[in-house]
Design a protein around this motif. Structure first.
Motif, PDB file in Angstrom:
ATOM      1  N   ALA A   1      -2.694  -4.937   2.531  1.00  0.00           N
ATOM      2  CA  ALA A   1      -2.167  -4.345   1.364  1.00  0.00           C
ATOM      3  C   ALA A   1      -3.267  -3.122   1.114  1.00  0.00           C
ATOM      4  O   ALA A   1      -4.403  -2.845   1.408  1.00  0.00           O
ATOM      5  N   GLN A   2      -2.778  -2.349   0.128  1.00  0.00           N
ATOM      6  CA  GLN A   2      -3.553  -1.128  -0.217  1.00  0.00           C
ATOM      7  C   GLN A   2      -4.851  -1.395  -0.734  1.00  0.00           C
ATOM      8  O   GLN A   2      -5.141  -2.304  -1.603  1.00  0.00           O
TER       9      GLN A   2
ATOM     10  N   ASN B   1       4.102   0.952  -7.005  1.00  0.00           N
ATOM     11  CA  ASN B   1       2.908   0.042  -7.444  1.00  0.00           C
ATOM     12  C   ASN B   1       3.164   0.035  -9.111  1.00  0.00           C
ATOM     13  O   ASN B   1       2.275  -0.188  -9.736  1.00  0.00           O
TER      14      ASN B   1
ATOM     15  N   TYR C   1      -3.688  -1.620 -10.568  1.00  0.00           N
ATOM     16  CA  TYR C   1      -4.552  -1.880  -9.236  1.00  0.00           C
ATOM     17  C   TYR C   1      -5.004  -2.901  -8.968  1.00  0.00           C
ATOM     18  O   TYR C   1      -5.714  -3.166  -8.049  1.00  0.00           O
ATOM     19  N   LEU C   2      -4.468  -4.283  -9.611  1.00  0.00           N
ATOM     20  CA  LEU C   2      -4.688  -5.316  -9.417  1.00  0.00           C
ATOM     21  C   LEU C   2      -6.275  -5.743  -9.223  1.00  0.00           C
ATOM     22  O   LEU C   2      -6.549  -6.429  -8.552  1.00  0.00           O
TER      23      LEU C   2
ATOM     24  N   GLU D   1      -8.573  -3.535  -8.253  1.00  0.00           N
ATOM     25  CA  GLU D   1      -9.354  -2.956  -7.298  1.00  0.00           C
ATOM     26  C   GLU D   1     -10.278  -1.711  -7.864  1.00  0.00           C
ATOM     27  O   GLU D   1     -11.089  -1.357  -7.501  1.00  0.00           O
TER      28      GLU D   1
ATOM     29  N   MET E   1      -6.849 -11.854  -1.299  1.00  0.00           N
ATOM     30  CA  MET E   1      -5.910 -10.719  -1.369  1.00  0.00           C
ATOM     31  C   MET E   1      -5.050 -10.237   0.007  1.00  0.00           C
ATOM     32  O   MET E   1      -4.049  -9.748   0.043  1.00  0.00           O
TER      33      MET E   1
ATOM     34  N   TYR F   1       2.527 -11.249  -5.142  1.00  0.00           N
ATOM     35  CA  TYR F   1       2.104 -10.241  -4.147  1.00  0.00           C
ATOM     36  C   TYR F   1       1.728 -11.082  -2.878  1.00  0.00           C
ATOM     37  O   TYR F   1       0.850 -12.177  -2.936  1.00  0.00           O
TER      38      TYR F   1
ATOM     39  N   SER G   1       0.751  -9.191   0.004  1.00  0.00           N
ATOM     40  CA  SER G   1       0.005  -8.136   0.509  1.00  0.00           C
ATOM     41  C   SER G   1      -0.259  -7.189  -0.371  1.00  0.00           C
ATOM     42  O   SER G   1      -0.166  -5.924  -0.071  1.00  0.00           O
ATOM     43  N   GLY G   2      -0.877  -7.548  -1.527  1.00  0.00           N
ATOM     44  CA  GLY G   2      -0.567  -6.428  -2.618  1.00  0.00           C
ATOM     45  C   GLY G   2       0.686  -5.700  -2.961  1.00  0.00           C
ATOM     46  O   GLY G   2       1.643  -6.369  -2.791  1.00  0.00           O
ATOM     47  N   HIS G   3       0.584  -4.556  -3.256  1.00  0.00           N
ATOM     48  CA  HIS G   3       1.918  -3.921  -3.349  1.00  0.00           C
ATOM     49  C   HIS G   3       2.722  -3.790  -2.013  1.00  0.00           C
ATOM     50  O   HIS G   3       3.934  -3.425  -2.060  1.00  0.00           O
TER      51      HIS G   3
ATOM     52  N   LYS H   1       5.744  -7.339  -2.049  1.00  0.00           N
ATOM     53  CA  LYS H   1       5.904  -8.005  -3.486  1.00  0.00           C
ATOM     54  C   LYS H   1       7.285  -8.488  -3.807  1.00  0.00           C
ATOM     55  O   LYS H   1       8.512  -7.975  -3.577  1.00  0.00           O
TER      56      LYS H   1
END
Length: 417
Positions: free
Chosen positions: A23-24, A156, A256-257, A259, A351, A384, A386-388, A391
């Motif tokens: 993920a980002q 995102n 940004y979840l 971050e 994450m 999520y 792997s993050g965005h 998804k």
């Protein structure tokens, strides 16, 4: 590029394809498909690719042009995009973005040659750095004015999709939210800015002809010419109270979840002199006159972790005032006022594994042309993996405008590399 460098580039590309998606913002992501072509990293090529597919359930019965009832369940390729950007050195940047949108049973073609199947440019511009804080550029670009949502990234978003009325000029004066023109961007300490002067499109989704004594239509350049209605002007300014966001690319992050710790207050505008046209004459003797299109807005964006527990809150609010000309109303666009807001809460978790983010959104819009207001509410959840980068989004959306009501349940799957 030499043969040896080309071979290394292709080898690196194939290796990256085979690697797991991270993920980002994760340590192992390392900029994704970024190929550094110099030892100091000043010369590179970066590739971003994403696909969004949807299953849509419409609770209302609809009918096709032949009177046959449509299925309540349909499938849609919402977006398929590729974005490339590269530097020769730290003074120059080139960006190319292409893809397609909304490929479905109505737009797909038997041999892939139909209009709906075609790839087109969503952006192609060059940029020159004046110094580390300011740059100039030009081309088909996305450095829009008005609000954060008018330059929303589709990678995102927190909600399933953007608030549609926030893309306030899409298809009216531009090509799918992008104008051909020149722009300047940069920052003064905590204040970021972007301003642009652009060509207005001759063609428009609004193909109506002005009627004597009637409402305005958005056809200024085609009916009045480029001297009277050929240019548009836009700007957006946001003060970044906490962490500073990157402005290398124009795309604004939706969440940004946790971050980053971001709190921005922004304001922007869009001006198209003579963009709208009214007929002050009669049926036998038309008398066309231009009216300025002027849209401005204020907004606020908050995204931050809550203590050190891994939970995070995202919230956004926008108030937009739009003047498209006398009693203008066309699809989602209209002279009047628009308010929208959304908020989401992401729960703590690993994450690299699954995390959940329920959210709610609300839209209200008034129009000068009618007494009815438009109201929309959305309730959804993001899952999520792997993050965005991986998804799933499930959203229920209800929209009421006068006697027209629509209710949708949409499941979207997205992967981006």
């Amino acid at each position: 590029m030499s043969t040896r460098k080309a071979a290394l580039f292709l080898t690196g590309f194939l290796i990256c394809i085979g690697q797991a998606i991270i993920a980002q913002g994760f340590p192992n992501y390392e900029g994704g498909f970024k190929f550094e072509l110099s030892e100091d990293g000043s010369k590179y090529i970066r590739i971003i690719s994403w696909v969004q597919g949807q299953a849509v359930y419409n609770t209302e019965d609809t009918f096709d042009v032949n009177g046959n009832q449509n299925s309540n369940l349909s499938f849609n390729l919402r977006r398929a995009r590729i974005l490339l950007y590269s530097q020769l050195n730290r003074n120059f940047l080139i960006v190319t973005h292409f893809g397609l949108n909304n490929l479905n049973s109505n737009t797909i073609s038997p041999t892939g040659k139909g209009e709906g199947s075609q790839l087109f440019f969503h952006g192609a511009w060059v940029e020159y750095n004046l110094n580390k804080n300011h740059a100039l550029g030009g081309g088909l670009h996305y450095f829009n004015g008005i609000s954060r949502l008018n330059s929303q990234s589709t990678l995102n978003m927190m909600t399933l999709d953007n608030h549609r009325q926030a893309w306030a000029t899409l298809g009216l004066s531009d090509q799918f939210g992008r104008h051909v023109g020149i722009f300047a961007k940069g920052r003064f300490n905590k204040l970021q800015y972007r301003v642009s002067i652009n060509e207005a499109s001759v063609s428009s989704l609004d193909e109506r002809d002005p009627v004597a004594g009637g409402e305005a239509v958005y056809r200024g350049r085609s009916l009045l010419g480029s001297k009277k209605a050929g240019k548009t002007f836009a700007g957006y300014f946001d003060y970044q109270i906490f962490d500073e966001e990157s402005n290398l690319l124009p795309y604004k992050v939706g969440t940004y979840l946790g971050e980053k710790r971001v709190f921005n207050i922004g304001a922007g505008f869009f001006l198209h002199p003579g963009g709208a046209v009214i007929d002050n004459g009669s049926t036998l003797q038309p008398e066309l006159a231009g009216e300025d299109v002027f849209i401005y807005a204020v907004d606020a964006f908050y995204d931050a972790p809550l203590s050190d527990k891994g939970n995070a809150l995202t919230a956004y609010a926008l108030y937009q005032v739009a003047d498209y000309g006398k009693n203008y109303l066309f699809g989602p666009y209209g002279t009047g006022n628009f308010f929208c807001s959304h908020a989401g809460y992401v729960f703590k978790g690993d994450m690299t594994k699954r995390r959940y983010q329920p959210y709610i959104s609300y839209e209200w819009q008034s129009y000068d042309a009618v007494d009815d207001n438009r109201n929309s509410i959305g309730i959804g959840i993001n899952a999520y993996r792997s993050g965005h980068h991986s998804k799933f989004t499930l959203e229920y959306k209800s929209d009421v405008f006068g006697d027209t009501k629509s209710n949708y349940l949409i499941l979207q799957a997205m992967i981006y590399l």
